[in-house]
Design an enzyme around this catalytic site. Structure first.
Site, PDB file in Angstrom:
ATOM      1  N   THR A 170       0.832  -1.152   0.055  1.00 28.54           N
ATOM      2  CA  THR A 170      -0.187   0.043   0.030  1.00 28.54           C
ATOM      3  C   THR A 170       0.997   1.280   0.073  1.00 28.54           C
ATOM      4  OG1 THR A 170      -0.184  -0.179   2.267  1.00 28.54           O
ATOM      5  CG2 THR A 170      -1.970  -0.986   0.891  1.00 28.54           C
TER       6      THR A 170
ATOM      7  N   LYS B  28       3.652  -7.062   4.364  1.00 27.88           N
ATOM      8  CA  LYS B  28       3.536  -5.425   3.673  1.00 27.88           C
ATOM      9  C   LYS B  28       2.978  -4.697   5.008  1.00 27.88           C
ATOM     10  CE  LYS B  28       0.009  -3.636   3.431  1.00 27.88           C
ATOM     11  NZ  LYS B  28      -0.711  -2.768   4.261  1.00 27.88           N
TER      12      LYS B  28
ATOM     13  N   THR C 207      -2.422  -1.643   7.532  1.00 26.21           N
ATOM     14  CA  THR C 207      -2.580  -2.931   7.995  1.00 26.21           C
ATOM     15  C   THR C 207      -1.052  -3.610   7.847  1.00 26.21           C
ATOM     16  OG1 THR C 207      -4.679  -3.371   7.712  1.00 26.21           O
ATOM     17  CG2 THR C 207      -3.357  -5.353   7.810  1.00 26.21           C
TER      18      THR C 207
ATOM     19  N   GLU D  48       8.330   5.184   5.472  1.00 28.27           N
ATOM     20  CA  GLU D  48       9.036   6.583   4.634  1.00 28.27           C
ATOM     21  C   GLU D  48       8.983   7.712   5.529  1.00 28.27           C
ATOM     22  OE1 GLU D  48       6.889   6.628   1.087  1.00 28.27           O
ATOM     23  OE2 GLU D  48       7.293   4.503   0.720  1.00 28.27           O
TER      24      GLU D  48
ATOM     25  N   ASN E 260      -0.577  10.981   7.303  1.00 28.93           N
ATOM     26  CA  ASN E 260      -1.502  10.410   7.792  1.00 28.93           C
ATOM     27  C   ASN E 260      -2.621  11.498   7.913  1.00 28.93           C
ATOM     28  OD1 ASN E 260      -1.137   7.644   8.706  1.00 28.93           O
ATOM     29  ND2 ASN E 260       0.575   8.716   9.828  1.00 28.93           N
TER      30      ASN E 260
ATOM     31  N   THR F 198      -8.237  11.909   2.148  1.00 29.46           N
ATOM     32  CA  THR F 198      -8.944  13.122   1.679  1.00 29.46           C
ATOM     33  C   THR F 198      -8.260  13.490   0.333  1.00 29.46           C
ATOM     34  OG1 THR F 198      -7.846  14.435   2.953  1.00 29.46           O
ATOM     35  CG2 THR F 198     -10.091  14.057   3.607  1.00 29.46           C
TER      36      THR F 198
END
Lengths: 399, 399
Positions: B158, B180, B191, B275, B394, B399
């Protein structure tokens, strides 16, 4: 009105040089003193439960053990935490010096009845010559007027942008208070300190019980970043000096309501003054099985960095709210829970509810309601969003 | 080497259109399939303990209850969490479709033995036509080679910037795995998913016990931001297909060591790929009364926003470390605890230790050692610093 709103108290706030000068050379106030002139000297206090308690906490716990305190001395510019035996000796010396200087003015004060509070950076010794100089100066400036109470409130500020003061009155008493810190800027160093005074006639045991109840419903429900300070202290002192005081004692329910009001007002001011924050967030859990469960659910959301960053981004990300509640053991059914953000029920029955684009998060105030549908209890936790400014302030503080 | 390192497994990773196209129009892979060809079909799984568990978690808990699984289908581009009964029906339909398509190739697979994992945003339904199209395509691309295993690892990414794969071998078995997510970017939506395969001959109960021990020592000690996902899943499948496998069963100690190695390698890759993070932090608590207490102390520090922002600011603020340990109930004496940051004992005996300016935090790796002096146990938690990029990623995600 601050700690001098109640009869029987004088206060002072002076610049001792513990905090750095402002760019224009002005010295900020950094030593505060509050003196109880009696006739009663009843006192109670609630301290951090952090096992790494600062020297002034360890000292003040001894002072308060007999339920009496004559004065409180507070300093900003250094927490005196993680400073070992030398740090404790510094606190002890401060109390002795306060008593000595007050005795010279004719006050009846013993060092063992002088509470001490400190706030600032952890792990550094205090500048004792500066601090003691501030004590000497504060003793000479003690005054019962409102301006003196405000100067004391200013002297305990660290990253606070405004002083926090509050008061409330009943027919036979007044409650006055000041507080500093917490906020999300740096509670681990800034600490939450509060001193509340009253001229009520109240037994020490009643004062102690009332303070614990008020703290439970106020400061303990303001949770800015989940970090617990080494120095948090809330003190209540009662002089019994109100002119209309009933010698047989204050109406306890009326007193409790006023004390709750002052403490809740101060707690709300702490959350409102978190400069790094862009949003003040009230998280109410309703229809919980117990008040404790409602508080647990709200606090879990208040401590979720993912939720707090979402609010900063004006994103009504209700999945992060559910996810935080799901980590607790409170009674609820994930398939019936509802969540509203600023009045829009974005989650209904554990799933997608009303249109999330209807939620307006452009203002400073955010209200989250979590309906557990498991009973009739409720509780609200106040917190802030997690912002770039929080990261900046807390990464840059001590270097 | 990924999940196809072990004999008896084929895998695929395809682009189904669940994730947005890249700026150049390229479609990222977003559906992965791993098939166990046997002869054994033993499986075990560990799931999130979040009570708001996603539909695929609820489904897979049923699938794994008999200790058998034939295949795992995984998708990125949507978590299928907080989607209620319709979301569960989507998961069920996915498993049915996987079984149907595999049966058409002659494989012996029943829908009740198909595990499902999903990752992505919470509170939105999956694009089922796209997902099922991806399943059909993945079935045709199943392949035992290493490239296919890597494509599966890519399809579950993701916010990951690189795929996470690992493998280890013994004389009579190979373990291969992929993972992942987590990382600090957005574990609440991203997750942590992992699939580990082995060709060992191992009883289901032994596989289950080995997986739980490996997860305890690896994924459960990587704590990026303290938030627990609705979808976290770790799956182990054993085919018994290794050519030199001892039919009486693998050496369990040797297998455990290899499984631990793969899971710890994957967990370290998750933390390394956060990251938003500027530092990878290993927090070791030593000389604790028990391993559990060592883990508790390290985890409390790993979850302190004040500590994590200090590291971002390259500030060896050991007071925040002590303050975090002080909130736990582990056995230690605040007056004897020592703390080292990157080899410098900045806190000795609970007070000021060696010169903090000697600490070099300019590199990416940070090692904190907390010496509780209360016993002989130790544990290490891996985490990251709290940075502007964390807040940015985050707050901007949905959005």
């Amino acid at each position: 009105m601050s700690v001098t709103a109640a009869e029987g108290f004088t206060a002072a706030g002076v610049a001792a040089g513990l905090k750095s000068a402002a760019p224009d050379g002005a010295r900020p106030r950094d030593v505060a003193l509050v003196l109880n002139h009696g006739p009663d000297k009843h006192a109670a206090a609630v301290f951090t439960t952090n096992r790494v308690a600062a020297a002034p906490v360890l000292w003040s716990q001894q002072v308060i053990s007999d339920g009496r305190a004559d004065a409180v001395v507070l300093n900003s510019g250094g927490a005196n935490a993680c400073t070992g035996a030398p740090g404790f000796a510094d606190t002890h010396q401060t109390a002795e010096y306060v008593a000595e200087k007050l005795q010279a003015t004719g006050a009846e004060v013993s060092a063992g009845d002088v509470l001490v509070c400190s706030t600032g950076l952890i792990g550094e010794r205090l500048d004792m010559p500066a601090l003691l100089g501030g004590v000497a100066s504060a003793v000479t400036e003690l005054n019962p007027d409102d301006a003196a109470g405000q100067r004391a409130a200013q002297a305990i500020m660290t990253t606070d942008s405004v002083m926090k003061i509050s008061s409330a009155s009943g027919a036979e008493f007044t409650v006055g208070g000041m507080a500093k810190g917490a906020g999300m800027l740096a509670p681990g160093m800034a600490t939450m300190l509060s001193v509340v005074t009253t001229d009520a006639v109240i037994a020490q045991a009643d004062l102690d019980a009332a303070l614990r109840e008020a703290v439970r419903l106020s400061f303990n429900r303001a949770d800015s970043d989940g970090c617990m300070s080494t120095n948090d202290t809330v003190i209540a002192m009662a002089s019994g000096a109100h002119p209309q005081a009933d010698p047989s004692g204050v109406d306890l329910a009326e007193f409790q309501a006023a004390l709750n009001q002052v403490c809740q007002d101060l707690a709300a001011q702490l959350i409102a003054d978190a400069e790094g924050a862009h949003h003040e967030i009230a998280i109410s859990t309703v229809n919980a099985a117990t008040e404790e469960q409602a508080e647990t659910a709200s606090r879990s959301v208040a401590r979720s960095n993912l939720f707090k960053t979402a609010i900063f981004g004006q994103d009504p990300n209700w999945g992060r709210i559910l996810s935080a509640v799901g980590t607790t053991d409170v009674d609820f059914d994930p398939s019936t829970i509802d969540v509203a953000v600023n009045g829009v029920w974005v989650c209904r029955a554990g799933g997608i509810g009303d249109e999330r684009s209807l939620v307006d998060l452009s203002g400073r105030h955010v209200k989250v309601v979590i309906d557990l549908k498991s009973g009739g209890a409720e509780a609200t936790i106040l917190t802030n969003d997690l912002t770039h400014d929080y990261v900046h302030e807390n990464s840059a503080y001590s270097t």
